[in-house]
Design a protein around this motif. Structure first.
Motif, PDB file in Angstrom:
ATOM      1  N   UNK A  84      34.226  57.543  59.890  1.00  0.00           N
ATOM      2  CA  UNK A  84      35.294  58.120  60.707  1.00  0.00           C
ATOM      3  C   UNK A  84      34.847  59.366  61.458  1.00  0.00           C
ATOM      4  N   UNK A  85      34.242  60.328  60.751  1.00  0.00           N
ATOM      5  CA  UNK A  85      33.851  61.572  61.416  1.00  0.00           C
ATOM      6  C   UNK A  85      32.859  61.309  62.545  1.00  0.00           C
ATOM      7  N   UNK A  86      31.887  60.422  62.291  1.00  0.00           N
ATOM      8  CA  UNK A  86      30.908  60.111  63.332  1.00  0.00           C
ATOM      9  C   UNK A  86      31.579  59.424  64.510  1.00  0.00           C
ATOM     10  N   UNK A  87      32.569  58.560  64.226  1.00  0.00           N
ATOM     11  CA  UNK A  87      33.287  57.877  65.303  1.00  0.00           C
ATOM     12  C   UNK A  87      34.011  58.894  66.186  1.00  0.00           C
ATOM     13  N   UNK A  91      33.965  60.507  70.393  1.00  0.00           N
ATOM     14  CA  UNK A  91      35.209  60.491  71.185  1.00  0.00           C
ATOM     15  C   UNK A  91      36.074  59.254  70.987  1.00  0.00           C
ATOM     16  N   UNK A  92      35.978  58.633  69.815  1.00  0.00           N
ATOM     17  CA  UNK A  92      36.920  57.558  69.502  1.00  0.00           C
ATOM     18  C   UNK A  92      38.328  58.142  69.424  1.00  0.00           C
ATOM     19  N   UNK A  93      39.310  57.419  69.938  1.00  0.00           N
ATOM     20  CA  UNK A  93      40.675  57.924  69.901  1.00  0.00           C
ATOM     21  C   UNK A  93      41.443  57.420  68.686  1.00  0.00           C
ATOM     22  N   UNK A  94      40.900  56.408  68.000  1.00  0.00           N
ATOM     23  CA  UNK A  94      41.535  55.943  66.767  1.00  0.00           C
ATOM     24  C   UNK A  94      40.524  55.153  65.948  1.00  0.00           C
ATOM     25  N   UNK A  95      40.880  54.936  64.678  1.00  0.00           N
ATOM     26  CA  UNK A  95      39.975  54.301  63.719  1.00  0.00           C
ATOM     27  C   UNK A  95      40.813  53.345  62.892  1.00  0.00           C
ATOM     28  N   UNK A  96      40.653  52.043  63.132  1.00  0.00           N
ATOM     29  CA  UNK A  96      41.459  51.033  62.464  1.00  0.00           C
ATOM     30  C   UNK A  96      40.604  50.277  61.452  1.00  0.00           C
ATOM     31  N   UNK A 228      38.700  61.713  56.444  1.00  0.00           N
ATOM     32  CA  UNK A 228      38.964  60.575  57.319  1.00  0.00           C
ATOM     33  C   UNK A 228      40.088  60.865  58.299  1.00  0.00           C
ATOM     34  N   UNK A 229      41.029  61.755  57.919  1.00  0.00           N
ATOM     35  CA  UNK A 229      42.219  61.989  58.726  1.00  0.00           C
ATOM     36  C   UNK A 229      42.212  63.330  59.467  1.00  0.00           C
TER      37      UNK A 229
END
Length: 239
Positions: A84-87, A91-96, A228-229
């Motif tokens: 998650x942190x690397x994503x 500049x990922x806007x969400x993590x599903x 993660x959040x």
């Protein structure tokens, strides 16, 4: 709304394509490897959204994100929660997390609509969710109505869920935290960890040394935001 799916598990890619089509997206193609994704992005106009898995047939999709400037909004879709942190650094806007829950996909689309406040991001097939404003809590032989504005947190403990009130009361609630997260207004409540869902109106202080911790009214202990959040929490809190 145009989207590209980068996913090497064909059934997962097809399912996501079906969900996105139902919600007003036009999925341009599904790509199964870093090599094919790199070639496609070189030769085509970038879509508005890219839904990208982390582990692909020929490597890691961060290789793609590090070498190539993708102009699309990136949503990571993966079975692993440790990227998650690397994503978010990319500049990922969400993590599903897979398998993708349709309600969480709806929630992501709802967040996009709220954050953008722009007709360009309104999806005709997205149905606005009606959130709960109160809960009926059994107290002895009585049912007591607890309004959302009186709730400081929801939390889970020993396979049960509870709410805390602004008067310091702890009361059982007949919902899982996962269900509560879907039922309450995300502008007011945020899931900071597996254990806690908090009301923004009762946040007193936010500490950011090493890990984000929060001081909540009528709570003796500071509550920690899971790693993660963290990025989603900061985006939510600054609104």
């Amino acid at each position: 709304m145009t989207a590209l799916i980068i996913e090497d598990e064909i059934p997962a890619g097809k399912r996501l394509e079906k969900l996105l089509n139902q919600k007003g997206f036009t999925v341009l193609t599904i790509l199964v490897s870093v090599k094919k994704a790199f070639k496609w992005l070189q030769e085509n106009n970038h879509p508005e959204f890219v839904f990208i898995d982390i582990k692909l047939r020929d490597g890691n999709s961060f290789q793609l994100l590090e070498k190539f400037q993708i102009t699309s909004k990136i949503i990571v879709t993966t079975a692993y929660d440790d990227f998650a942190l690397k994503a978010f650094e990319h500049n990922a806007i969400d993590y599903l997390l897979k398998p993708i829950d349709e309600k969480k996909l709806d929630k992501m689309i709802g967040k996009l609509n709220k954050f953008q406040g722009n007709q360009e991001f309104k999806l005709d097939n997205f149905t606005e969710i009606k959130y709960k404003n109160s809960f009926l809590i059994p107290i002895g032989n009585l049912l007591k109505k607890i309004e959302n504005h009186d709730i400081t947190t929801f939390f889970s403990e020993d396979n049960a869920s509870f709410l805390t009130t602004n008067q310091g009361r702890i009361l059982p609630v007949n919902y899982s935290l996962e269900k509560l997260e879907q039922e309450v207004d995300p502008n007011i409540f945020f899931r900071i960890s597996r254990k806690y869902l908090i009301n923004r109106n009762y946040i007193r202080k936010v500490y950011t040394k090493n890990q984000i911790s929060i001081s909540i009214e009528n709570h003796e202990e500071e509550l920690k935001v899971s790693r993660l959040r963290m990025k989603n929490f900061l985006e939510w809190y600054k609104k």
